[in-house]
Design a protein around this motif. Structure first.
Motif, PDB file in Angstrom:
ATOM      1  N   UNK A  80       8.821  -3.769  -9.753  1.00  0.00           N
ATOM      2  CA  UNK A  80       7.403  -3.856 -10.101  1.00  0.00           C
ATOM      3  C   UNK A  80       7.190  -3.140 -11.429  1.00  0.00           C
ATOM      4  N   UNK A  81       6.577  -3.824 -12.441  1.00  0.00           N
ATOM      5  CA  UNK A  81       6.435  -3.200 -13.776  1.00  0.00           C
ATOM      6  C   UNK A  81       5.642  -1.901 -13.737  1.00  0.00           C
ATOM      7  N   UNK A  82       4.504  -1.884 -13.081  1.00  0.00           N
ATOM      8  CA  UNK A  82       3.651  -0.684 -13.023  1.00  0.00           C
ATOM      9  C   UNK A  82       3.366  -0.341 -11.567  1.00  0.00           C
ATOM     10  N   UNK A  83       4.313   0.302 -10.877  1.00  0.00           N
ATOM     11  CA  UNK A  83       4.114   0.555  -9.441  1.00  0.00           C
ATOM     12  C   UNK A  83       2.952   1.495  -9.155  1.00  0.00           C
ATOM     13  N   UNK A  84       2.607   2.363 -10.118  1.00  0.00           N
ATOM     14  CA  UNK A  84       1.504   3.305  -9.867  1.00  0.00           C
ATOM     15  C   UNK A  84       0.152   2.605  -9.812  1.00  0.00           C
TER      16      UNK A  84
END
Length: 670
Positions: free
Chosen positions: A129-133
């Motif tokens: 996932x590119x931006x898990x946050x």
């Protein structure tokens, strides 16, 4: 739990030291350093887990958790297993979130273990996932709130776990039981004392109708009549000393404050007594003797021959000008030769005295005078000093280059340290107030080869000043003595151990910074040797007595600047001379402390030919004003000490005939 473990570890250390198992003690210390349970301290365990996470040490994190599981969690009931599993899952998630750059490595290593667990199924997509946050599934785990909640939950879980463990439950129970028994015993002792006092008051009130002493003196005179000393060395004709000391002992057990409560209870009556001095006839000193010919009866002040209402012979009157009341004087006579050193420990419970034959006596005087231990040595002993922590330990310096650490409770030697063979005479010892180290002054033999009892040579002998660690029993360093290595006669620390002052055989006083272990100033103080040196009460000055017979006060902020100077008689500074029949003559060079201060630092006790002499320190000329002669000696006093932690301070004066006098004083309030 953590405090109980620390107490147990300390007891084990003391036992190993007592038995002399030094190698076992070293192994214990090394294993404590690598203790994975961190002494059952939860904060240390949490810190260790976070350390593994911050260093990306997945292997160490897993091994540490497995150790805790085998050692602690597996002993829990099955009902707590889901909680442990949840905490383990959260710990690994906490690792993943904090090491997002290495998540792929984590899942590669943990894939076989985690792929069958439902709570980890959706987490395998995290590395891709590119931006898990920002993903709704993982967003909560990136918040600070989740991390704090997890750490608090783990902390609380471990805290409750350790509290429920019964590893040291028996030890804590015994400690609490002993504490409660001690408190109960003290309460019962006070009740018994009050009943005895009340009964004696009633009996004396029925018998005595002709005169009544002031209330404050009566109360003081009644303290501890049932525990009067009966030893041959103790004078029972003056009971006020042990009586006052008994009250101090009770107060010191109740409170850590240095002023005992019984004196405070009578403060109002005391002021009234002092404000109304007894009428005196011309030529009388005005001293009131608080004793009678029969110790069990009050003094008869109606008789013209009564000593209680007549002036004493050695000062100490009740007039407003007198700073002290001399309550009593007792004698310790177990030594058979001249005293060299006589010191009270910091708690005021024990006295250690050393004579020229090398015999050390450890004894107490409260509530009665009693010898606790006798120390004899094949090698001559030249110096002694009480350790600061714990105060039951005694340092003994010899004439063959060794220092012994002696336990006065168990009456055993703990260590014997070899200081220096080329400088075998241990002239002075000073223990740091922190209790972690001590300073040792070692000197070479004189030209005659003698180690003691002869006047020192005009040319000072070589010497060393060394710092030793009391825990590792190793030498830490050797101080530089400029301009040349010289024998140091006396040493003293200030109240916190940051400064050390020394007096040497070359007449120079040196001041050392114990933070940097170097001399910060030195100056020529006396023509001849420096015999005794101490810090003043406010520690802005240093006071010294030298071979030239001068008592000098030095400003430590201005090197070599005198604030006051006074010439003392030879019987106060030495060398001390004892003459006898058929031309017999004994000469002794000062070895112990030549002066000591009271609790406020306003008065100083010095030696004299017939007993201790107390001066008042003044800011003008003369620097010393004589206020009280203690007397009682038939031979010159060679060393003194003043135990002044309480109002009933005890002055110790030791003489060349081996007698030690304990003069109990009561300080008047001004």
């Amino acid at each position: 739990m953590g405090s109980a473990v620390e107490r147990t570890d300390e007891h084990v250390r003391e036992y190993l030291i007592y038995r002399g198992f030094t190698s076992t003690l070293k192994h214990l210390d090394s294993e404590i350093k690598t203790d994975k349970e961190k002494g059952f301290r939860v904060d240390k365990i949490i810190d260790q887990l976070q350390h593994f996470i911050q260093n990306f040490d997945l292997f160490g994190l897993k091994e540490y958790w497995l150790y805790l599981d085998r050692r602690l969690f597996c002993r829990l009931e099955d009902v707590y297993r889901p909680t442990v599993n949840k905490l383990r899952t959260s710990l690994f998630r906490y690792y993943v979130i904090n090491t997002i750059q290495r998540t792929q490595e984590f899942f590669q290593k943990q894939a076989l273990e985690l792929q069958g667990q439902v709570e980890w199924r959706e987490w395998f997509i995290l590395p891709f996932i590119p931006n898990p946050e920002q993903n709704p599934t993982f967003l909560p785990y990136f918040s600070r709130q989740w991390a704090d909640t997890f750490l608090v939950s783990l902390h609380n879980f471990l805290s409750v776990l350790f509290q429920c463990m019964h590893i040291l439950h028996g030890f804590d129970a015994e400690v609490q039981k002993m504490t409660s028994l001690t408190e109960e015993n003290e309460q019962l002792r006070q009740m018994l004392f009050a009943l005895q006092t009340e009964s004696r008051d009633q009996r004396e009130g029925d018998e005595m109708v002709h005169h009544k002493l002031p209330a404050y003196v009566q109360n003081m005179d009644r303290l501890g009549d049932t525990e009067l000393p009966v030893s041959n060395q103790t004078s029972i004709s003056e009971p006020a000393s042990s009586q006052c000391q008994q009250s101090i002992n009770q107060a010191s057990n109740q409170s850590s404050h240095p002023r005992h409560r019984r004196i405070q209870d009578h403060e109002k009556e005391r002021k009234e007594l002092f404000s109304k001095p007894q009428p005196q006839k011309k030529g009388e000193t005005g001293e009131m003797d608080l004793t009678a010919e029969n110790p069990s009866e009050p003094p008869d002040c109606t008789s013209s021959s009564s000593r209680s209402c007549r002036g004493g012979t050695e000062g100490g009157g009740l007039s407003a000008e007198q700073p002290f009341i001399k309550l009593s004087q007792e004698e310790y006579g177990e030594h058979h030769s001249s005293i060299m050193h006589c010191r009270v420990d910091c708690s005021g419970r024990r006295v250690a005295s050393l004579d020229v034959d090398g015999v050390v006596k450890v004894w107490s005087f409260n509530p009665i005078m009693q010898t606790k231990a006798t120390i004899m040595s094949n090698s001559p002993l030249l110096s002694l000093e009480w350790a600061a922590k714990p105060d039951r330990l005694l340092l003994l310096g010899s004439g063959v280059g060794t220092v012994r650490l002696y336990d006065t409770d168990t009456k055993k030697n703990l260590y014997e340290m070899n200081i220096d063979e080329t400088h075998p005479r241990i002239l002075s010892l000073a223990c740091s107030p922190s209790g972690s180290s001590f300073v040792c002054s070692a000197a070479a033999l004189s030209r005659s080869g003698s180690v003691e009892s002869v006047p020192r040579l005009p040319i000072p002998v070589s010497g060393q000043l060394l710092l030793w660690d009391t825990k590792t029993v190793k030498q830490q360093l050797q101080f530089s003595l400029e301009p040349e290595p010289v024998a140091i006669n006396c040493t003293a620390f200030n109240h916190n151990g940051n400064l050390l002052v020394t007096g040497a055989a070359d007449g120079v006083i040196r001041l050392f910074d114990m933070q940097r272990y170097e001399s910060v100033m030195s100056w020529r103080a006396h023509n001849g040797e420096v015999y005794s040196v101490e810090f003043s009460y406010d520690e802005n000055t240093v006071l010294s007595i030298g071979e030239d017979g001068k008592f000098i006060q030095w400003n430590i902020h201005r090197c070599g600047v005198k604030q006051s100077e006074q010439l003392l008689p030879q019987d106060a500074t030495g060398p001390f001379v004892l003459s006898g029949y058929s031309g017999y003559k004994q000469v002794q060079v000062p070895r112990g402390r030549l002066f000591a201060f009271d609790s406020e630092g306003h008065h100083v006790l010095t030696c004299s030919s017939s007993g201790g002499l107390i001066y008042r320190l003044t800011s003008g000329e003369p620097a010393l004003e004589s206020v009280l002669l203690l007397g009682g000696h038939k031979a010159p006093v060679v060393t003194v000490d003043w135990c002044s932690a309480l109002d009933c301070g005890t002055c110790l004066t030791a003489s060349m005939d081996g007698k030690i006098k304990l003069s109990t004083l009561l300080a008047q309030k001004t």
